[in-house]
Write a protein that holds these residues in place. Structure first.
Motif, PDB file in Angstrom:
ATOM      1  N   SER A   1       0.826  -1.207   0.000  1.00 48.99           N
ATOM      2  CA  SER A   1       0.000   0.000   0.000  1.00 48.99           C
ATOM      3  C   SER A   1       0.867   1.266   0.000  1.00 48.99           C
ATOM      4  CB  SER A   1      -0.918   0.002   1.219  1.00 48.99           C
ATOM      5  OG  SER A   1      -1.680   1.189   1.279  1.00 48.99           O
ATOM      6  N   LYS A   2       1.897   1.271   0.832  1.00 51.95           N
ATOM      7  CA  LYS A   2       2.787   2.431   0.914  1.00 51.95           C
ATOM      8  C   LYS A   2       3.525   2.655  -0.400  1.00 51.95           C
ATOM      9  CE  LYS A   2       6.512   4.343   3.770  1.00 51.95           C
ATOM     10  NZ  LYS A   2       7.393   4.110   4.952  1.00 51.95           N
TER      11      LYS A   2
ATOM     12  N   THR B   1       1.097   4.002  -3.127  1.00 51.16           N
ATOM     13  CA  THR B   1       0.793   5.422  -2.900  1.00 51.16           C
ATOM     14  C   THR B   1       1.928   6.309  -3.418  1.00 51.16           C
ATOM     15  OG1 THR B   1      -0.558   4.912  -0.956  1.00 51.16           O
ATOM     16  CG2 THR B   1       0.278   7.160  -1.149  1.00 51.16           C
ATOM     17  N   ALA B   2       3.171   5.894  -3.133  1.00 52.01           N
ATOM     18  CA  ALA B   2       4.320   6.672  -3.599  1.00 52.01           C
ATOM     19  C   ALA B   2       4.432   6.644  -5.119  1.00 52.01           C
ATOM     20  CB  ALA B   2       5.603   6.125  -2.965  1.00 52.01           C
TER      21      ALA B   2
ATOM     22  N   GLU C   1       2.061   6.113  -7.281  1.00 59.47           N
ATOM     23  CA  GLU C   1       0.943   6.860  -7.851  1.00 59.47           C
ATOM     24  C   GLU C   1       1.231   8.363  -7.812  1.00 59.47           C
ATOM     25  OE1 GLU C   1      -3.910   6.524  -7.624  1.00 59.47           O
ATOM     26  OE2 GLU C   1      -2.767   6.451  -5.756  1.00 59.47           O
ATOM     27  N   GLY C   2       1.849   8.817  -6.726  1.00 55.21           N
ATOM     28  CA  GLY C   2       2.209  10.227  -6.630  1.00 55.21           C
ATOM     29  C   GLY C   2       3.256  10.644  -7.638  1.00 55.21           C
TER      30      GLY C   2
ATOM     31  N   ARG D   1      -4.676   3.582 -10.548  1.00 53.21           N
ATOM     32  CA  ARG D   1      -5.620   2.621  -9.987  1.00 53.21           C
ATOM     33  C   ARG D   1      -6.865   2.548 -10.857  1.00 53.21           C
ATOM     34  NH1 ARG D   1      -4.879   2.700  -3.773  1.00 53.21           N
ATOM     35  NH2 ARG D   1      -3.078   4.067  -3.476  1.00 53.21           N
TER      36      ARG D   1
ATOM     37  N   TYR E   1      -3.830  -2.158  -9.738  1.00 59.13           N
ATOM     38  CA  TYR E   1      -2.789  -1.168  -9.984  1.00 59.13           C
ATOM     39  C   TYR E   1      -2.230  -1.433 -11.373  1.00 59.13           C
ATOM     40  CZ  TYR E   1      -3.434  -1.298  -4.967  1.00 59.13           C
ATOM     41  OH  TYR E   1      -4.005  -1.296  -3.714  1.00 59.13           O
TER      42      TYR E   1
END
Length: 251
Positions: A141-142, A145-146, A148-149, A155, A165
Protein backbone atom coordinates in the motif's frame (compact mmCIF):
# COMPACT_ATOMS: atom_id res chain seq x y z
CA UNK A 1 32.48 -18.02 -18.87
CA UNK A 2 30.98 -19.14 -15.54
CA UNK A 3 27.22 -19.35 -15.37
CA UNK A 4 24.61 -19.81 -12.67
CA UNK A 5 24.56 -18.20 -9.27
CA UNK A 6 27.51 -16.44 -7.73
CA UNK A 7 29.58 -18.57 -5.35
CA UNK A 8 30.75 -17.49 -1.91
CA UNK A 9 34.28 -17.19 -3.28
CA UNK A 10 33.09 -14.86 -6.02
CA UNK A 11 31.21 -12.76 -3.48
CA UNK A 12 34.39 -12.42 -1.45
CA UNK A 13 36.20 -11.22 -4.58
CA UNK A 14 33.45 -8.66 -5.15
CA UNK A 15 33.80 -7.43 -1.56
CA UNK A 16 37.59 -7.16 -1.97
CA UNK A 17 37.20 -5.27 -5.23
CA UNK A 18 34.76 -2.81 -3.68
CA UNK A 19 37.11 -2.27 -0.75
CA UNK A 20 39.88 -1.44 -3.23
CA UNK A 21 37.64 1.03 -5.04
CA UNK A 22 37.44 -1.01 -8.25
CA UNK A 23 34.66 -0.33 -10.74
CA UNK A 24 31.93 -2.92 -11.27
CA UNK A 25 33.20 -3.57 -14.79
CA UNK A 26 36.70 -4.36 -13.53
CA UNK A 27 35.39 -6.73 -10.85
CA UNK A 28 33.15 -8.42 -13.42
CA UNK A 29 36.09 -8.83 -15.83
CA UNK A 30 38.12 -10.66 -13.18
CA UNK A 31 35.18 -12.93 -12.40
CA UNK A 32 34.40 -13.44 -16.10
CA UNK A 33 30.85 -12.36 -15.36
CA UNK A 34 28.60 -9.71 -16.98
CA UNK A 35 28.89 -6.29 -15.35
CA UNK A 36 25.13 -6.37 -14.78
CA UNK A 37 25.53 -9.48 -12.58
CA UNK A 38 27.98 -7.72 -10.28
CA UNK A 39 25.94 -4.51 -10.23
CA UNK A 40 22.75 -6.40 -9.36
CA UNK A 41 24.53 -8.41 -6.66
CA UNK A 42 25.90 -5.30 -4.96
CA UNK A 43 22.75 -3.21 -5.22
CA UNK A 44 20.48 -5.84 -3.71
CA UNK A 45 22.88 -6.54 -0.83
CA UNK A 46 23.49 -3.16 0.74
CA UNK A 47 25.19 -1.16 -2.02
CA UNK A 48 28.92 -0.51 -2.57
CA UNK A 49 29.58 0.87 0.91
CA UNK A 50 27.70 -1.79 2.91
CA UNK A 51 28.24 -4.94 0.84
CA UNK A 52 29.46 -7.95 2.84
CA UNK A 53 30.18 -11.30 1.19
CA UNK A 54 28.97 -13.45 4.09
CA UNK A 55 25.74 -11.50 4.51
CA UNK A 56 25.09 -11.58 0.76
CA UNK A 57 25.60 -15.34 0.70
CA UNK A 58 23.18 -15.88 3.57
CA UNK A 59 20.63 -13.52 2.03
CA UNK A 60 20.76 -15.44 -1.26
CA UNK A 61 20.28 -18.77 0.51
CA UNK A 62 17.35 -17.30 2.43
CA UNK A 63 15.73 -15.95 -0.76
CA UNK A 64 16.12 -19.32 -2.48
CA UNK A 65 14.56 -21.13 0.47
CA UNK A 66 11.70 -18.63 0.64
CA UNK A 67 10.95 -18.98 -3.09
CA UNK A 68 10.69 -22.75 -2.76
CA UNK A 69 8.18 -22.35 0.05
CA UNK A 70 6.25 -19.45 -1.50
CA UNK A 71 4.49 -21.42 -4.24
CA UNK A 72 3.20 -24.80 -3.03
CA UNK A 73 2.93 -27.63 -5.53
CA UNK A 74 -0.40 -27.45 -7.33
CA UNK A 75 -0.91 -23.76 -6.47
CA UNK A 76 -2.24 -21.40 -9.12
CA UNK A 77 0.02 -18.58 -7.85
CA UNK A 78 2.17 -18.89 -10.95
CA UNK A 79 -0.69 -18.02 -13.29
CA UNK A 80 0.35 -14.37 -13.27
CA UNK A 81 3.99 -15.17 -14.07
CA UNK A 82 5.12 -14.47 -17.66
CA UNK A 83 6.17 -17.35 -19.88
CA UNK A 84 9.72 -18.55 -20.22
CA UNK A 85 12.19 -20.29 -17.95
CA UNK A 86 11.27 -19.52 -14.34
CA UNK A 87 14.88 -19.01 -13.22
CA UNK A 88 15.63 -16.73 -16.18
CA UNK A 89 12.48 -14.72 -15.42
CA UNK A 90 13.56 -14.26 -11.78
CA UNK A 91 17.03 -13.17 -12.87
CA UNK A 92 15.53 -10.67 -15.29
CA UNK A 93 13.16 -9.28 -12.65
CA UNK A 94 16.08 -8.80 -10.27
CA UNK A 95 18.05 -6.99 -12.96
CA UNK A 96 15.05 -4.78 -13.80
CA UNK A 97 14.66 -3.95 -10.10
CA UNK A 98 18.34 -3.05 -9.83
CA UNK A 99 18.15 -0.69 -12.80
CA UNK A 100 15.10 1.04 -11.31
CA UNK A 101 16.94 1.42 -8.00
CA UNK A 102 19.92 2.94 -9.81
CA UNK A 103 17.54 5.48 -11.33
CA UNK A 104 16.63 6.62 -7.82
CA UNK A 105 13.66 4.48 -6.75
CA UNK A 106 13.68 2.94 -3.26
CA UNK A 107 13.92 -0.86 -3.28
CA UNK A 108 10.29 -1.59 -2.40
CA UNK A 109 8.97 0.79 -5.06
CA UNK A 110 11.30 -0.75 -7.61
CA UNK A 111 10.16 -4.28 -6.71
CA UNK A 112 6.47 -3.37 -7.03
CA UNK A 113 7.01 -1.58 -10.33
CA UNK A 114 8.99 -4.52 -11.73
CA UNK A 115 6.23 -6.89 -10.67
CA UNK A 116 3.65 -4.81 -12.54
CA UNK A 117 5.76 -4.34 -15.66
CA UNK A 118 6.53 -8.05 -15.95
CA UNK A 119 2.95 -9.26 -15.46
CA UNK A 120 1.16 -10.25 -18.66
CA UNK A 121 -1.78 -7.93 -18.01
CA UNK A 122 0.28 -4.98 -16.78
CA UNK A 123 -1.93 -4.86 -13.69
CA UNK A 124 -2.21 -6.66 -10.36
CA UNK A 125 -4.32 -6.42 -7.23
CA UNK A 126 -2.86 -5.72 -3.81
CA UNK A 127 -3.35 -9.38 -2.83
CA UNK A 128 -1.48 -10.55 -5.94
CA UNK A 129 1.42 -8.20 -5.23
CA UNK A 130 1.59 -9.39 -1.62
CA UNK A 131 1.66 -13.00 -2.81
CA UNK A 132 4.28 -12.49 -5.49
CA UNK A 133 6.58 -10.30 -3.44
CA UNK A 134 6.04 -12.08 -0.10
CA UNK A 135 5.68 -8.78 1.77
CA UNK A 136 3.02 -7.25 4.00
CA UNK A 137 -0.11 -5.51 2.62
CA UNK A 138 1.07 -2.32 4.34
CA UNK A 139 4.34 -2.38 2.38
CA UNK A 140 2.47 -2.75 -0.90
CA UNK A 141 0.00 0.00 0.00
CA UNK A 142 2.79 2.43 0.91
CA UNK A 143 4.72 1.67 -2.28
CA UNK A 144 1.65 2.06 -4.49
CA UNK A 145 0.79 5.42 -2.90
CA UNK A 146 4.32 6.67 -3.60
CA UNK A 147 4.35 5.36 -7.18
CA UNK A 148 0.94 6.86 -7.85
CA UNK A 149 2.21 10.23 -6.63
CA UNK A 150 5.07 9.94 -9.13
CA UNK A 151 2.57 9.15 -11.94
CA UNK A 152 4.17 5.74 -12.43
CA UNK A 153 1.07 3.72 -11.50
CA UNK A 154 -2.67 4.32 -11.70
CA UNK A 155 -5.62 2.62 -9.99
CA UNK A 156 -8.75 1.21 -11.56
CA UNK A 157 -11.59 -1.17 -10.68
CA UNK A 158 -12.04 -4.44 -12.50
CA UNK A 159 -15.33 -6.22 -13.27
CA UNK A 160 -15.31 -7.73 -9.78
CA UNK A 161 -14.93 -4.26 -8.24
CA UNK A 162 -11.43 -5.11 -7.04
CA UNK A 163 -8.89 -2.30 -7.04
CA UNK A 164 -6.09 -2.99 -9.51
CA UNK A 165 -2.79 -1.17 -9.98
CA UNK A 166 -1.97 -0.56 -13.61
CA UNK A 167 1.08 0.31 -15.69
CA UNK A 168 -0.25 0.79 -19.22
CA UNK A 169 1.29 2.53 -22.22
CA UNK A 170 -0.03 5.96 -21.28
CA UNK A 171 1.75 5.85 -17.91
CA UNK A 172 5.11 6.32 -19.68
CA UNK A 173 3.82 9.32 -21.60
CA UNK A 174 2.17 10.96 -18.60
CA UNK A 175 5.20 10.41 -16.38
CA UNK A 176 7.49 11.99 -18.98
CA UNK A 177 5.22 15.01 -19.41
CA UNK A 178 4.86 15.52 -15.66
CA UNK A 179 8.64 15.38 -15.24
CA UNK A 180 9.07 17.98 -17.99
CA UNK A 181 6.48 20.25 -16.40
CA UNK A 182 8.37 20.04 -13.13
CA UNK A 183 11.42 21.36 -15.01
CA UNK A 184 9.36 24.26 -16.31
CA UNK A 185 8.22 25.12 -12.77
CA UNK A 186 11.80 24.97 -11.54
CA UNK A 187 12.83 27.28 -14.38
CA UNK A 188 10.19 29.81 -13.35
CA UNK A 189 11.39 29.69 -9.75
CA UNK A 190 14.99 30.29 -10.86
CA UNK A 191 13.86 33.22 -12.99
CA UNK A 192 12.05 34.80 -10.03
CA UNK A 193 15.34 34.75 -8.16
CA UNK A 194 16.91 37.02 -10.77
CA UNK A 195 14.75 39.95 -9.70
CA UNK A 196 15.12 39.17 -6.00
CA UNK A 197 18.93 38.84 -6.03
CA UNK A 198 19.56 41.72 -8.39
CA UNK A 199 20.07 41.81 -12.14
CA UNK A 200 23.62 42.13 -13.33
CA UNK A 201 25.04 40.08 -10.46
CA UNK A 202 26.84 36.75 -10.97
CA UNK A 203 24.11 34.86 -9.13
CA UNK A 204 21.41 36.44 -11.29
CA UNK A 205 23.27 35.43 -14.45
CA UNK A 206 23.60 31.90 -13.12
CA UNK A 207 19.90 31.63 -12.29
CA UNK A 208 18.91 33.07 -15.67
CA UNK A 209 21.05 30.51 -17.49
CA UNK A 210 19.54 27.71 -15.40
CA UNK A 211 16.04 28.96 -16.21
CA UNK A 212 16.78 29.14 -19.95
CA UNK A 213 18.31 25.66 -19.92
CA UNK A 214 15.36 24.11 -18.04
CA UNK A 215 12.87 25.93 -20.29
CA UNK A 216 14.51 24.50 -23.38
CA UNK A 217 14.84 20.96 -21.99
CA UNK A 218 11.29 20.88 -20.60
CA UNK A 219 9.71 22.15 -23.80
CA UNK A 220 11.81 19.76 -25.89
CA UNK A 221 10.78 16.77 -23.78
CA UNK A 222 7.09 17.65 -23.98
CA UNK A 223 7.31 18.17 -27.74
CA UNK A 224 9.20 14.89 -28.23
CA UNK A 225 6.75 12.99 -26.00
CA UNK A 226 3.80 14.29 -28.05
CA UNK A 227 5.49 13.31 -31.30
CA UNK A 228 6.53 9.85 -30.06
CA UNK A 229 3.35 8.97 -28.16
CA UNK A 230 2.01 6.82 -30.97
CA UNK A 231 5.04 4.51 -30.64
CA UNK A 232 3.62 3.30 -27.34
CA UNK A 233 0.55 2.00 -29.16
CA UNK A 234 2.25 0.53 -32.22
CA UNK A 235 2.55 -3.23 -32.36
CA UNK A 236 5.82 -4.57 -33.76
CA UNK A 237 5.17 -6.62 -36.90
CA UNK A 238 7.07 -9.86 -37.16
CA UNK A 239 9.13 -10.23 -40.32
CA UNK A 240 9.87 -13.63 -41.91
CA UNK A 241 12.08 -15.64 -39.60
CA UNK A 242 10.63 -14.07 -36.45
CA UNK A 243 12.55 -10.77 -36.61
CA UNK A 244 10.69 -7.52 -36.07
CA UNK A 245 9.99 -5.57 -39.24
CA UNK A 246 11.99 -2.30 -39.15
CA UNK A 247 10.01 0.90 -38.93
CA UNK A 248 10.34 3.77 -41.41
CA UNK A 249 13.08 5.43 -39.35
CA UNK A 250 15.14 2.24 -39.13
CA UNK A 251 15.59 1.73 -42.82
Amino acid sequence: MPGGRLTQSERQQIASGLADGDAYAEIARRLERPTSTVTREVMRNGGPTAYRAELAQRATEHRTHRRRQAVPRGSDASVQTPGGDAEAVREYEEMFTTVLMQSGLPKMLARVLTCLYTSNEGSLTAAELVQRLQVSPASVSKAITALEGMTLVRRERDERRRERYVVDNDIWYQSMVDSARANVQLAETARQGVAVLGRGTPVAARLENIARFLDFVGESIIRAAEQAREILYTKAEAAPGGAAEPGPDQG
